[in-house]
Design a protein around this motif. Structure first.
Motif, PDB file in Angstrom:
ATOM      1  N   SER A  22      50.004  21.247 -12.792  1.00 42.83           N
ATOM      2  CA  SER A  22      50.361  22.306 -11.850  1.00 42.83           C
ATOM      3  C   SER A  22      49.386  22.288 -10.680  1.00 42.83           C
ATOM      4  N   PRO A  23      49.873  22.479  -9.444  1.00 40.14           N
ATOM      5  CA  PRO A  23      48.970  22.482  -8.287  1.00 40.14           C
ATOM      6  C   PRO A  23      47.868  23.532  -8.375  1.00 40.14           C
ATOM      7  N   GLU A  24      48.140  24.650  -9.016  1.00 42.76           N
ATOM      8  CA  GLU A  24      47.150  25.725  -9.120  1.00 42.76           C
ATOM      9  C   GLU A  24      46.365  25.680 -10.427  1.00 42.76           C
ATOM     10  N   ALA A  25      46.478  24.595 -11.158  1.00 45.37           N
ATOM     11  CA  ALA A  25      45.777  24.476 -12.437  1.00 45.37           C
ATOM     12  C   ALA A  25      44.270  24.508 -12.216  1.00 45.37           C
ATOM     13  N   LEU A  26      43.570  25.133 -13.154  1.00 46.91           N
ATOM     14  CA  LEU A  26      42.106  25.116 -13.141  1.00 46.91           C
ATOM     15  C   LEU A  26      41.654  23.971 -14.029  1.00 46.91           C
ATOM     16  N   LEU A  27      40.953  23.023 -13.437  1.00 47.40           N
ATOM     17  CA  LEU A  27      40.541  21.810 -14.139  1.00 47.40           C
ATOM     18  C   LEU A  27      39.096  21.911 -14.597  1.00 47.40           C
ATOM     19  N   SER A  28      38.834  21.416 -15.781  1.00 46.27           N
ATOM     20  CA  SER A  28      37.470  21.362 -16.312  1.00 46.27           C
ATOM     21  C   SER A  28      36.769  20.127 -15.749  1.00 46.27           C
ATOM     22  N   ALA A  29      35.494  20.012 -16.045  1.00 43.73           N
ATOM     23  CA  ALA A  29      34.744  18.822 -15.620  1.00 43.73           C
ATOM     24  C   ALA A  29      35.343  17.570 -16.254  1.00 43.73           C
ATOM     25  N   GLU A  30      35.846  17.692 -17.479  1.00 45.93           N
ATOM     26  CA  GLU A  30      36.484  16.557 -18.150  1.00 45.93           C
ATOM     27  C   GLU A  30      37.748  16.133 -17.406  1.00 45.93           C
ATOM     28  N   ASP A  31      38.545  17.108 -16.949  1.00 50.40           N
ATOM     29  CA  ASP A  31      39.770  16.809 -16.212  1.00 50.40           C
ATOM     30  C   ASP A  31      39.459  16.163 -14.859  1.00 50.40           C
ATOM     31  N   VAL A  32      38.476  16.721 -14.150  1.00 55.24           N
ATOM     32  CA  VAL A  32      38.090  16.163 -12.842  1.00 55.24           C
ATOM     33  C   VAL A  32      37.529  14.751 -13.039  1.00 55.24           C
ATOM     34  N   GLY A  33      36.737  14.582 -14.084  1.00 58.14           N
ATOM     35  CA  GLY A  33      36.205  13.259 -14.379  1.00 58.14           C
ATOM     36  C   GLY A  33      37.301  12.249 -14.653  1.00 58.14           C
ATOM     37  N   ALA A  34      38.337  12.659 -15.365  1.00 62.73           N
ATOM     38  CA  ALA A  34      39.456  11.761 -15.636  1.00 62.73           C
ATOM     39  C   ALA A  34      40.183  11.401 -14.339  1.00 62.73           C
ATOM     40  N   MET A  35      40.306  12.361 -13.409  1.00 58.68           N
ATOM     41  CA  MET A  35      40.954  12.092 -12.121  1.00 58.68           C
ATOM     42  C   MET A  35      40.157  11.094 -11.294  1.00 58.68           C
ATOM     43  N   LEU A  36      38.824  11.246 -11.318  1.00 54.85           N
ATOM     44  CA  LEU A  36      37.967  10.436 -10.449  1.00 54.85           C
ATOM     45  C   LEU A  36      37.404   9.192 -11.120  1.00 54.85           C
ATOM     46  N   GLY A  37      37.559   9.111 -12.431  1.00 53.19           N
ATOM     47  CA  GLY A  37      37.051   7.937 -13.149  1.00 53.19           C
ATOM     48  C   GLY A  37      35.572   8.023 -13.480  1.00 53.19           C
ATOM     49  N   TYR A  38      35.059   9.231 -13.681  1.00 57.16           N
ATOM     50  CA  TYR A  38      33.655   9.440 -14.032  1.00 57.16           C
ATOM     51  C   TYR A  38      33.564  10.244 -15.322  1.00 57.16           C
ATOM     52  N   PRO A  39      32.451  10.126 -16.031  1.00 59.84           N
ATOM     53  CA  PRO A  39      32.259  10.979 -17.206  1.00 59.84           C
ATOM     54  C   PRO A  39      32.062  12.438 -16.783  1.00 59.84           C
ATOM     55  N   ALA A  40      32.424  13.360 -17.668  1.00 65.63           N
ATOM     56  CA  ALA A  40      32.302  14.787 -17.368  1.00 65.63           C
ATOM     57  C   ALA A  40      30.861  15.165 -17.048  1.00 65.63           C
ATOM     58  N   ARG A  41      29.916  14.567 -17.721  1.00 68.45           N
ATOM     59  CA  ARG A  41      28.508  14.883 -17.466  1.00 68.45           C
ATOM     60  C   ARG A  41      28.116  14.548 -16.028  1.00 68.45           C
ATOM     61  N   TYR A  42      28.594  13.417 -15.513  1.00 70.88           N
ATOM     62  CA  TYR A  42      28.307  13.020 -14.140  1.00 70.88           C
ATOM     63  C   TYR A  42      28.937  14.014 -13.150  1.00 70.88           C
ATOM     64  N   ILE A  43      30.115  14.500 -13.483  1.00 73.55           N
ATOM     65  CA  ILE A  43      30.767  15.498 -12.628  1.00 73.55           C
ATOM     66  C   ILE A  43      29.913  16.757 -12.573  1.00 73.55           C
ATOM     67  N   ARG A  44      29.485  17.254 -13.731  1.00 80.32           N
ATOM     68  CA  ARG A  44      28.700  18.500 -13.785  1.00 80.32           C
ATOM     69  C   ARG A  44      27.334  18.355 -13.139  1.00 80.32           C
ATOM     70  N   GLU A  45      26.659  17.229 -13.349  1.00 89.17           N
ATOM     71  CA  GLU A  45      25.273  17.083 -12.909  1.00 89.17           C
ATOM     72  C   GLU A  45      25.103  16.485 -11.526  1.00 89.17           C
ATOM     73  N   THR A  46      26.094  15.756 -11.029  1.00 90.73           N
ATOM     74  CA  THR A  46      25.935  15.095  -9.740  1.00 90.73           C
ATOM     75  C   THR A  46      27.009  15.499  -8.734  1.00 90.73           C
ATOM     76  N   ILE A  47      28.252  15.245  -9.068  1.00 89.68           N
ATOM     77  CA  ILE A  47      29.340  15.508  -8.129  1.00 89.68           C
ATOM     78  C   ILE A  47      29.444  16.999  -7.807  1.00 89.68           C
ATOM     79  N   ALA A  48      29.306  17.857  -8.786  1.00 86.02           N
ATOM     80  CA  ALA A  48      29.428  19.305  -8.563  1.00 86.02           C
ATOM     81  C   ALA A  48      28.358  19.830  -7.622  1.00 86.02           C
ATOM     82  N   LEU A  49      27.237  19.125  -7.512  1.00 87.09           N
ATOM     83  CA  LEU A  49      26.154  19.555  -6.631  1.00 87.09           C
ATOM     84  C   LEU A  49      26.248  18.932  -5.242  1.00 87.09           C
ATOM     85  N   ALA A  50      27.199  18.034  -5.048  1.00 91.15           N
ATOM     86  CA  ALA A  50      27.342  17.348  -3.766  1.00 91.15           C
ATOM     87  C   ALA A  50      27.856  18.316  -2.705  1.00 91.15           C
TER      88      ALA A  50
END
Length: 101
Positions: A22-50
């Motif tokens: 759904s376009p309005e879905a709330l995605l977790s770090a795991e979901d965003v990581g799957a979209m971008l091809g990164y582990p969830a930990r990298y999303i939380r610790e690096t990408i989220a702070l960008a």
């Protein structure tokens, strides 16, 4: 533990997939990581702070003020990816040497 086809609840799996698409879905770090091809930990610790990444949504879970894990709207992440791709600089440096045949 191995999961067999008889153990899977296909209706629940389909519901979860539809909810994340759904376009309005709330995605977790795991979901965003799957979209971008990164582990969830990298999303939380690096990408989220960008700078420029949409601010995470944190829902309040109880009266004590405890909050949930970060979530991002699917449309915000897709828009960020699109604009981030457009801003990507071209490669700098010396041009490659052409070989003559």
């Amino acid at each position: 533990m191995t999961t067999t086809a008889s153990d899977l609840n296909y209706a629940e799996l389909a519901r979860q997939i539809a909810a994340r698409m759904s376009p309005e879905a709330l995605l977790s770090a795991e979901d965003v990581g799957a979209m971008l091809g990164y582990p969830a930990r990298y999303i939380r610790e690096t990408i989220a702070l960008a700078p420029g990444l949409p601010i995470a949504i944190r829902l309040q879970l109880d009266a004590d003020g405890k909050r949930s894990n970060p979530r991002w709207r699917r449309t915000d992440i897709e828009e960020w990816v699109t604009t981030h791709r457009k801003k990507r600089p071209t490669r700098a440096g010396r041009p490659r040497q052409q070989t003559l045949m």
